[in-house]
Scaffold this motif. Structure first.
Motif, PDB file in Angstrom:
ATOM      1  N   ASN A  43      49.761  52.911  64.087  1.00 13.53           N
ATOM      2  CA  ASN A  43      50.052  54.021  64.577  1.00 13.53           C
ATOM      3  C   ASN A  43      48.920  55.125  64.806  1.00 13.53           C
ATOM      4  N   ARG A  44      47.675  54.449  65.147  1.00  9.79           N
ATOM      5  CA  ARG A  44      46.924  55.303  65.756  1.00  9.79           C
ATOM      6  C   ARG A  44      46.089  56.270  64.716  1.00  9.79           C
ATOM      7  N   ILE A  45      46.067  55.829  63.398  1.00  7.33           N
ATOM      8  CA  ILE A  45      45.583  56.496  62.217  1.00  7.33           C
ATOM      9  C   ILE A  45      43.991  55.867  61.981  1.00  7.33           C
ATOM     10  N   VAL A  46      43.051  56.740  61.573  1.00  6.41           N
ATOM     11  CA  VAL A  46      41.753  56.195  61.096  1.00  6.41           C
ATOM     12  C   VAL A  46      41.385  56.662  59.701  1.00  6.41           C
ATOM     13  N   PHE A  47      40.661  56.345  58.756  1.00 11.87           N
ATOM     14  CA  PHE A  47      40.358  56.792  57.636  1.00 11.87           C
ATOM     15  C   PHE A  47      38.823  56.697  57.654  1.00 11.87           C
ATOM     16  N   LYS A  48      38.224  57.823  57.474  1.00 14.26           N
ATOM     17  CA  LYS A  48      36.746  58.222  57.216  1.00 14.26           C
ATOM     18  C   LYS A  48      36.355  58.168  55.888  1.00 14.26           C
ATOM     19  N   THR A  49      35.470  57.474  55.298  1.00 13.40           N
ATOM     20  CA  THR A  49      35.129  57.473  53.913  1.00 13.40           C
ATOM     21  C   THR A  49      33.840  57.307  53.713  1.00 13.40           C
ATOM     22  N   PRO A  50      32.902  57.981  52.784  1.00 14.42           N
ATOM     23  CA  PRO A  50      31.598  57.841  52.693  1.00 14.42           C
ATOM     24  C   PRO A  50      31.113  56.418  52.176  1.00 14.42           C
ATOM     25  N   LEU A  51      30.127  56.114  52.580  1.00 15.51           N
ATOM     26  CA  LEU A  51      29.422  54.798  52.454  1.00 15.51           C
ATOM     27  C   LEU A  51      28.993  54.597  51.122  1.00 15.51           C
ATOM     28  N   LYS A  52      29.604  53.430  50.151  1.00 11.88           N
ATOM     29  CA  LYS A  52      29.000  53.209  49.043  1.00 11.88           C
ATOM     30  C   LYS A  52      28.828  51.748  48.807  1.00 11.88           C
ATOM     31  N   GLU A 105      39.122  60.088  48.380  1.00  9.84           N
ATOM     32  CA  GLU A 105      38.280  58.918  48.929  1.00  9.84           C
ATOM     33  C   GLU A 105      37.834  59.250  50.100  1.00  9.84           C
ATOM     34  N   GLY A 106      38.392  60.162  51.020  1.00 11.09           N
ATOM     35  CA  GLY A 106      37.840  60.484  52.355  1.00 11.09           C
ATOM     36  C   GLY A 106      38.904  61.239  53.237  1.00 11.09           C
ATOM     37  N   ILE A 107      38.914  61.042  54.413  1.00 10.36           N
ATOM     38  CA  ILE A 107      39.743  61.830  55.336  1.00 10.36           C
ATOM     39  C   ILE A 107      40.733  61.011  56.324  1.00 10.36           C
ATOM     40  N   PHE A 108      41.747  61.041  56.563  1.00 11.18           N
ATOM     41  CA  PHE A 108      42.620  60.583  57.437  1.00 11.18           C
ATOM     42  C   PHE A 108      42.505  61.334  58.688  1.00 11.18           C
ATOM     43  N   LEU A 109      42.419  60.616  59.958  1.00  8.75           N
ATOM     44  CA  LEU A 109      42.315  61.498  61.254  1.00  8.75           C
ATOM     45  C   LEU A 109      43.179  60.602  62.328  1.00  8.75           C
ATOM     46  N   PRO A 110      43.505  61.460  63.451  1.00 10.70           N
ATOM     47  CA  PRO A 110      43.799  60.786  64.501  1.00 10.70           C
ATOM     48  C   PRO A 110      42.828  59.869  65.434  1.00 10.70           C
ATOM     49  N   ARG A 111      43.299  58.680  65.704  1.00  8.33           N
ATOM     50  CA  ARG A 111      42.530  57.777  66.424  1.00  8.33           C
ATOM     51  C   ARG A 111      42.306  58.266  67.881  1.00  8.33           C
ATOM     52  N   ILE A 112      41.075  58.799  68.354  1.00  8.11           N
ATOM     53  CA  ILE A 112      40.834  59.055  69.766  1.00  8.11           C
ATOM     54  C   ILE A 112      39.730  58.092  70.132  1.00  8.11           C
ATOM     55  N   ASP A 113      40.194  57.235  71.277  1.00  6.32           N
ATOM     56  CA  ASP A 113      39.366  56.146  71.583  1.00  6.32           C
ATOM     57  C   ASP A 113      38.284  56.212  72.330  1.00  6.32           C
ATOM     58  N   ASP A 276      51.655  69.281  70.345  1.00  7.21           N
ATOM     59  CA  ASP A 276      50.518  68.829  69.474  1.00  7.21           C
ATOM     60  C   ASP A 276      51.095  69.006  67.941  1.00  7.21           C
ATOM     61  N   ALA A 277      51.504  70.037  67.540  1.00  8.41           N
ATOM     62  CA  ALA A 277      51.457  70.399  66.192  1.00  8.41           C
ATOM     63  C   ALA A 277      52.809  69.485  65.576  1.00  8.41           C
ATOM     64  N   ILE A 278      53.977  69.209  66.472  1.00  6.39           N
ATOM     65  CA  ILE A 278      54.864  68.284  65.792  1.00  6.39           C
ATOM     66  C   ILE A 278      54.366  66.977  65.802  1.00  6.39           C
ATOM     67  N   THR A 279      53.710  66.409  66.798  1.00  2.00           N
ATOM     68  CA  THR A 279      52.828  65.054  66.567  1.00  2.00           C
ATOM     69  C   THR A 279      51.901  65.004  65.661  1.00  2.00           C
ATOM     70  N   HIS A 280      51.210  66.068  65.402  1.00  2.00           N
ATOM     71  CA  HIS A 280      50.310  66.075  64.061  1.00  2.00           C
ATOM     72  C   HIS A 280      51.024  66.162  62.806  1.00  2.00           C
ATOM     73  N   TRP A 281      52.157  66.663  62.837  1.00  2.00           N
ATOM     74  CA  TRP A 281      52.984  66.676  61.571  1.00  2.00           C
ATOM     75  C   TRP A 281      53.451  65.279  61.155  1.00  2.00           C
TER      76      TRP A 281
END
Length: 314
Positions: A43-52, A105-113, A276-281
């Motif tokens: 669903n075009r979701i990415v997760f950014k997490t700090p390196l450990k 643990e980090g941040i979920f973001l929309p995937r933009i290619d 955009d707000a609906i898609t984001h929600w």
């Protein structure tokens, strides 16, 4: 937000990275920077997490020290980024990436290619360039996003083409706020004005090799809005708000339009923002369900496995 006065890219130890969730696999890895790991989900979701890192028994004291330094920088950058997204949640802007969900643990973001760097690199390989109007649109959007960020009390501090995302509608969005801070809080090799000037320069000059991203030297300026590029790179604007106004005046002058046309443009922009707000929600709700599943898996598999789920990454 923590204070760090002289940010530098942290040393990177051997690549044994601890997974934030034990149910993930190498196929979830989308990318990696100096401070964060990017994981991909449906669903075009990415997760950014700090390196450990997991310390290995055969590491030298120097390597262990490097791992500790890198991990500390990564955690610092993640806290910075979370602070910016907290502000943007209350006062969003269409040219700044919005977080879908911020968790421990980090941040979920929309995937933009794609990125501005990917576009300009492709032109150097023979792909057709975008029109001048599209380039002007991107410059205006980059300046608008940076000015909005400044109004919220932050400077980006790392405005490079690879940190400018280009979405499917070919709109530019600023991303990667890991070294963002209040003006003057930290020192980085180049500031936002120079960064914007460099982005404009890259759009109008075919790249003939990598320039030193830390260099403050002016490259040959032969094409595009040359005066604007030079003023940005010489940091001649009192603020990013002034820079944005100069960009609008030079690249996006508003022609005389009828009241009906103005109303139509306003309605179109309003509808786009609502969609955009609906898609984001909707995406944010998916992230909440995904995060709940990942936490449940972690509980079932046990915390000890989570702490030692080690990946070897090139």
């Amino acid at each position: 937000m923590p204070t760090l006065f002289n940010y530098q890219e942290p040393p990177v130890p051997p690549n044994f990275i601890v997974s934030p969730f034990p149910g993930l696999a190498l196929t979830n890895i989308l990318g990696r920077g100096g401070a964060a790991l990017i994981l991909s989900f449906p669903n075009r979701i990415v997760f950014k997490t700090p390196l450990k890192y997991r310390t290995q028994d055969d590491w030298s004291e120097e390597t262990v020290s490097q791992a500790i330094t890198s991990q500390g920088q990564a955690e610092w950058c993640m806290e910075n980024e979370k602070a910016v997204y907290a502000k943007l949640a209350a006062k969003p802007h269409r040219n700044l990436l919005k977080a879908l969900l911020v968790v421990d643990e980090g941040i979920f973001l929309p995937r933009i290619d794609s990125t501005l760097e990917a576009y300009t690199d492709s032109w150097g390989m023979g792909y057709p360039e975008e029109s001048s109007s599209t380039k002007h649109q991107w410059i205006t959007q980059i300046a608008a996003g940076a000015a909005w960020l400044e109004a919220l009390g932050f400077v980006h501090n790392d405005l490079r083409p690879n940190n400018i995302l280009i979405d499917r509608a070919k709109n530019a969005r600023l991303a990667d706020f890991g070294v963002s801070a209040a003006p003057g809080q930290i020192h980085v090799p180049w500031g936002d004005q120079y960064g914007i000037g460099n982005c404009i320069w890259v759009l109008f000059h075919k790249r003939t090799g990598e320039r030193d991203p830390n260099s403050m030297d002016l490259p040959p300026i032969e094409h595009g809005p040359t005066s604007l590029i030079e003023r940005c790179m010489r940091i001649q604007f009192p603020s990013l708000q002034h820079l944005h106004q100069a960009v609008l005046a030079e690249l996006d002058p508003q022609p005389s339009t009828s009241s009906l046309t103005t109303i139509r443009i306003s309605i179109s922009t309003f509808v786009a923002d609502i969609l955009d707000a609906i898609t984001h929600w909707i995406a944010a709700q998916r992230c909440r369900r995904l995060y709940a599943r990942l936490r449940q898996e972690r509980g079932e598999l046990g915390s000890s496995r989570w702490m030692f789920a080690v990946w070897g990454v090139d």
